[in-house]
Design a protein around this motif. Structure first.
Motif, PDB file in Angstrom:
ATOM      1  N   GLU A 310       0.804  -1.268   0.002  1.00 51.74           N
ATOM      2  CA  GLU A 310      -0.014   0.083   0.006  1.00 51.74           C
ATOM      3  C   GLU A 310       0.953   1.197  -0.164  1.00 51.74           C
ATOM      4  OE1 GLU A 310      -2.420  -0.432   3.406  1.00 51.74           O
ATOM      5  OE2 GLU A 310      -3.988  -1.839   2.247  1.00 51.74           O
ATOM      6  N   VAL A 311       1.911   1.235   0.899  1.00 53.44           N
ATOM      7  CA  VAL A 311       2.662   2.545   0.892  1.00 53.44           C
ATOM      8  C   VAL A 311       3.481   2.682  -0.254  1.00 53.44           C
ATOM      9  CG1 VAL A 311       4.668   1.395   2.266  1.00 53.44           C
ATOM     10  CG2 VAL A 311       4.065   4.002   2.435  1.00 53.44           C
ATOM     11  N   SER A 312       3.932   1.492  -1.019  1.00 53.72           N
ATOM     12  CA  SER A 312       4.798   1.599  -1.964  1.00 53.72           C
ATOM     13  C   SER A 312       3.834   2.258  -3.353  1.00 53.72           C
ATOM     14  CB  SER A 312       5.093   0.250  -2.574  1.00 53.72           C
ATOM     15  OG  SER A 312       5.743   0.223  -3.951  1.00 53.72           O
ATOM     16  N   GLN A 314       1.117   4.261  -2.844  1.00 53.40           N
ATOM     17  CA  GLN A 314       1.137   5.594  -2.564  1.00 53.40           C
ATOM     18  C   GLN A 314       2.272   6.513  -3.083  1.00 53.40           C
ATOM     19  OE1 GLN A 314       0.423   5.435   1.739  1.00 53.40           O
ATOM     20  NE2 GLN A 314      -1.820   4.543   1.528  1.00 53.40           N
ATOM     21  N   GLN A 315       3.348   5.900  -2.569  1.00 56.41           N
ATOM     22  CA  GLN A 315       4.715   6.878  -2.895  1.00 56.41           C
ATOM     23  C   GLN A 315       4.786   6.817  -4.393  1.00 56.41           C
ATOM     24  OE1 GLN A 315       6.404   8.742  -0.693  1.00 56.41           O
ATOM     25  NE2 GLN A 315       4.442   8.029   0.496  1.00 56.41           N
ATOM     26  N   GLN A 316       4.710   5.636  -5.149  1.00 59.69           N
ATOM     27  CA  GLN A 316       4.750   5.920  -6.499  1.00 59.69           C
ATOM     28  C   GLN A 316       3.930   6.954  -7.163  1.00 59.69           C
ATOM     29  OE1 GLN A 316       7.725   3.438  -7.765  1.00 59.69           O
ATOM     30  NE2 GLN A 316       6.216   3.928  -9.380  1.00 59.69           N
ATOM     31  N   ALA A 318       2.622   9.468  -5.480  1.00 59.70           N
ATOM     32  CA  ALA A 318       3.052  10.819  -4.979  1.00 59.70           C
ATOM     33  C   ALA A 318       4.247  11.285  -5.863  1.00 59.70           C
ATOM     34  CB  ALA A 318       3.565  10.865  -3.569  1.00 59.70           C
ATOM     35  N   MET A 319       5.138  10.289  -6.235  1.00 56.15           N
ATOM     36  CA  MET A 319       6.544  10.790  -6.913  1.00 56.15           C
ATOM     37  C   MET A 319       6.025  11.319  -8.435  1.00 56.15           C
ATOM     38  SD  MET A 319       9.914   8.906  -7.430  1.00 56.15           S
ATOM     39  CE  MET A 319       9.298   7.641  -8.378  1.00 56.15           C
TER      40      MET A 319
END
Length: 335
Positions: A310-312, A314-316, A318-319
């Motif tokens: 999930e955080v992966s 989200q960060q993809q 976001a970036m």
């Protein structure tokens, strides 16, 4: 890092021409899709690697019983496992063809894919990269022979299969690729050598492939099993034992807690049911194209990789979500 390209998500998934066609035939397509779902996997051509045992063998049987045309591949033919699978297929009237593929051989991969495509009458519908190996021991103990074997099987083998199957899939504008990784493609247990490094690599390869093929009608799904009682444990013990035998005693003594058990078989899967994995794959195949998940954790108990997944994502987003790459990422991650 941005690119001067901003296709819509629907254009990415279908292509401009296909989108126009879909808009004019949506009712008929929906009816056809419902009919296909009712028939399970009937009409699907599925090639699976590592079908001599474990998830591969169980999957070959399961998909065929659901109506699929299955190409069950394994290395070192002739072998008893191939004869047993052929006999089972004949007894039950299943459409299973055994093909010899050693995924570490460029020649066998290319020949095996060509044979399957000829028998299927074109592109494969589904490629399941299931074959893999394990070997224990700390990283310093993992000599280059062990390291090369692990990466050649778990990473380069999948890459060989993907490159062989993708051209016909791209030409057909459809397809699904499953890569079987592990919980340990997201987390690490000390002393398991190159297993997690190879599975981390396969996770990254798979996600990259998903972004690059989403606009070509091809879905990519990463299957992340937890521990299951399959033959991988005994095979891992055999390979680890051979590695231990050729390792110098002072090096083994430097990591006593991590080398003592090398070569000893264990059952890391407990009493879990390995059929969980083929069932999960079949359910995803039957989902509508473009809606299949990028990752699917599979285990009846803890799934510690879920928050990492999930955080992966989200960060993809976001970036890169607002860059020119955004449509590709959203088409894969926002499902």
């Amino acid at each position: 890092m941005s690119r001067s390209m901003s296709p819509s998500r629907r254009q990415l998934l279908l292509g401009a021409g296909a989108a126009a066609l879909a808009a004019s035939t949506v009712s008929g397509a929906s009816a056809q899709s419902a009919g296909r779902d009712a028939m399970g996997l009937s009409g699907k051509s599925i090639l699976i690697t590592g079908a001599s045992s474990g998830f591969g063998r169980l999957g070959a049987e399961h998909y065929a019983r659901l109506g699929a045309k299955v190409f069950a591949t394994m290395r070192n033919l002739p072998r008893p496992e191939a004869d047993e699978l052929r006999a089972l297929a004949e007894d039950e009237g299943l459409d299973i063809t055994v093909i010899e593929i050693d995924i570490t051989s460029d020649e066998q991969v290319e020949a095996g894919i060509a044979e399957a495509e000829a028998a299927a009458g074109g592109a494969l519908d589904i490629l399941i990269n299931n074959a893999g190996i394990a070997m224990s021991g700390p990283i310093e103990v993992q000599d280059l022979e062990a390291t090369k074997l692990m990466f050649d099987t778990n990473v380069f083998g999948a890459q060989r299969m993907i490159r062989a199957a993708l051209p016909a899939m791209r030409q057909a504008g459809r397809g699904q690729i499953f890569n079987v990784t592990s919980q340990l493609g997201r987390l690490i247990i000390p002393g398991l050598g190159q297993y997690s490094p190879t599975k981390f690599a396969l996770e990254a390869l798979s996600e990259q492939l998903a972004y690059e093929t989403v606009d070509k009608g091809i879905d990519v799904t990463i299957i992340q099993p937890g521990g299951y009682p399959t033959e991988i444990w005994q095979s891992a013990a055999d390979r680890s034992g051979a590695l231990k035998e050729r390792t110098r005693d002072p090096l083994l003594a430097a990591y006593p807690q991590l080398t003592a058990g090398m070569g000893q078989a264990s059952n890391g899967g407990g009493s879990t049911d390995p059929m969980d994995v083929p069932r999960a794959i079949a359910e995803i195949i039957m989902m509508p194209a473009g809606q299949r998940p990028l990752r699917k954790p599979v285990h009846p108990a803890a799934k510690p990789q879920i928050p990492i997944n999930e955080v992966s994502a989200q960060q993809q987003l976001a970036m890169l979500g607002n860059s020119g790459y955004g449509p590709w990422l959203r088409a894969v991650l926002e499902r």
